[in-house]
Design an enzyme around this catalytic site. Sequence first.
Site, PDB file in Angstrom:
ATOM      1  N   HIS A   1      63.220  -7.655 -16.527  1.00 22.08           N
ATOM      2  CA  HIS A   1      63.475  -7.442 -17.950  1.00 22.08           C
ATOM      3  C   HIS A   1      62.469  -6.424 -18.484  1.00 22.08           C
ATOM      4  O   HIS A   1      61.272  -6.532 -18.196  1.00 22.08           O
ATOM      5  CB  HIS A   1      63.264  -8.739 -18.748  1.00 22.08           C
ATOM      6  CG  HIS A   1      64.161  -9.879 -18.370  1.00 22.08           C
ATOM      7  ND1 HIS A   1      65.220 -10.289 -19.149  1.00 22.08           N
ATOM      8  CD2 HIS A   1      64.149 -10.716 -17.314  1.00 22.08           C
ATOM      9  CE1 HIS A   1      65.807 -11.335 -18.592  1.00 22.08           C
ATOM     10  NE2 HIS A   1      65.185 -11.621 -17.476  1.00 22.08           N
TER      11      HIS A   1
ATOM     12  N   ASP B   1      70.594  -6.015 -21.644  1.00 27.10           N
ATOM     13  CA  ASP B   1      70.852  -7.452 -21.537  1.00 27.10           C
ATOM     14  C   ASP B   1      71.939  -7.832 -22.544  1.00 27.10           C
ATOM     15  O   ASP B   1      71.939  -7.367 -23.688  1.00 27.10           O
ATOM     16  CB  ASP B   1      69.568  -8.250 -21.820  1.00 27.10           C
ATOM     17  CG  ASP B   1      69.684  -9.696 -21.376  1.00 27.10           C
ATOM     18  OD1 ASP B   1      69.014 -10.067 -20.394  1.00 27.10           O
ATOM     19  OD2 ASP B   1      70.465 -10.456 -21.997  1.00 27.10           O
TER      20      ASP B   1
ATOM     21  N   HIS C   1      65.994  -9.219 -10.875  1.00 28.44           N
ATOM     22  CA  HIS C   1      66.089  -8.322 -12.032  1.00 28.44           C
ATOM     23  C   HIS C   1      64.778  -8.326 -12.784  1.00 28.44           C
ATOM     24  O   HIS C   1      64.072  -9.333 -12.833  1.00 28.44           O
ATOM     25  CB  HIS C   1      67.241  -8.717 -12.956  1.00 28.44           C
ATOM     26  CG  HIS C   1      67.208 -10.144 -13.405  1.00 28.44           C
ATOM     27  ND1 HIS C   1      67.664 -11.166 -12.608  1.00 28.44           N
ATOM     28  CD2 HIS C   1      66.776 -10.717 -14.545  1.00 28.44           C
ATOM     29  CE1 HIS C   1      67.504 -12.315 -13.250  1.00 28.44           C
ATOM     30  NE2 HIS C   1      66.963 -12.075 -14.425  1.00 28.44           N
TER      31      HIS C   1
HETATM   32  P1  AMP Z   1      66.945 -14.639 -16.168  1.00 28.91           P
HETATM   33  O1  AMP Z   1      66.790 -15.867 -17.018  1.00 28.91           O
HETATM   34  O2  AMP Z   1      65.660 -13.926 -15.933  1.00 28.91           O
HETATM   35  O3  AMP Z   1      67.700 -14.930 -14.881  1.00 28.91           O
HETATM   36  O4  AMP Z   1      67.790 -13.616 -17.024  1.00 28.91           O
HETATM   37  C1  AMP Z   1      69.154 -13.367 -16.844  1.00 28.91           C
HETATM   38  C2  AMP Z   1      69.565 -12.458 -17.961  1.00 28.91           C
HETATM   39  O5  AMP Z   1      70.815 -11.884 -17.648  1.00 28.91           O
HETATM   40  C3  AMP Z   1      69.721 -13.155 -19.307  1.00 28.91           C
HETATM   41  O6  AMP Z   1      68.799 -12.569 -20.251  1.00 28.91           O
HETATM   42  C4  AMP Z   1      71.179 -12.885 -19.682  1.00 28.91           C
HETATM   43  O7  AMP Z   1      71.364 -12.640 -21.060  1.00 28.91           O
HETATM   44  C5  AMP Z   1      71.506 -11.672 -18.838  1.00 28.91           C
HETATM   45  N1  AMP Z   1      72.902 -11.483 -18.495  1.00 28.91           N
HETATM   46  C6  AMP Z   1      73.750 -12.377 -17.953  1.00 28.91           C
HETATM   47  N2  AMP Z   1      74.965 -11.834 -17.755  1.00 28.91           N
HETATM   48  C7  AMP Z   1      74.873 -10.543 -18.156  1.00 28.91           C
HETATM   49  C8  AMP Z   1      75.795  -9.444 -18.200  1.00 28.91           C
HETATM   50  N3  AMP Z   1      77.059  -9.547 -17.788  1.00 28.91           N
HETATM   51  N4  AMP Z   1      75.345  -8.254 -18.689  1.00 28.91           N
HETATM   52  C9  AMP Z   1      74.084  -8.130 -19.116  1.00 28.91           C
HETATM   53  N5  AMP Z   1      73.177  -9.116 -19.083  1.00 28.91           N
HETATM   54  C10 AMP Z   1      73.559 -10.310 -18.615  1.00 28.91           C
END
Ligand code: AMP
Length: 116
Positions: free
Chosen positions: A101, A30, A99
Amino acid sequence: MEDCIFCKIAAGDIPATRVYEDEYILAFPDIQPQRPVHILVIPKRHIPSLAHAGPGDQALLGRMLAVAHRIAADQGSPDGFRVIVNTGEIGGQEVMHLHMHIVGGQDPIGPMLKHQ
Ligand code: AMP
Ligand code: ZN
């Protein structure tokens, strides 16, 4: 899917460190880690959220869960971890590509939810 950041990562158009990859799924750190270990696992195929997954996705979803411990251990959280799948607006999902986590590290993650 054009304009989907995780599709672009899966396609290699946006760089990410691929900590696990097979034919169907990909894992990468992340960008804003919330714990010392914070990895995202995505299907390579665009599925907007868990609410858009169905019985035909059982193998894919099982694959994502089945690699979680291996990824967590490889990344430095061998003694446990937490899996989170934020779904939709209620779930706080910000990126509309399914996704999972994986969060962990050396210290306990803490309560599952903060009290409202
Ligand atoms: P969510 O709130 O579950 O949709 O989580 C989305 C996650 O994607 C967040 O924790 C962001 O920090 C992560 N994120 C967004 N863009 C990127 C990226 N380019 N590479 C890695 N993680 C990302
Ligand atoms: Zn996508």
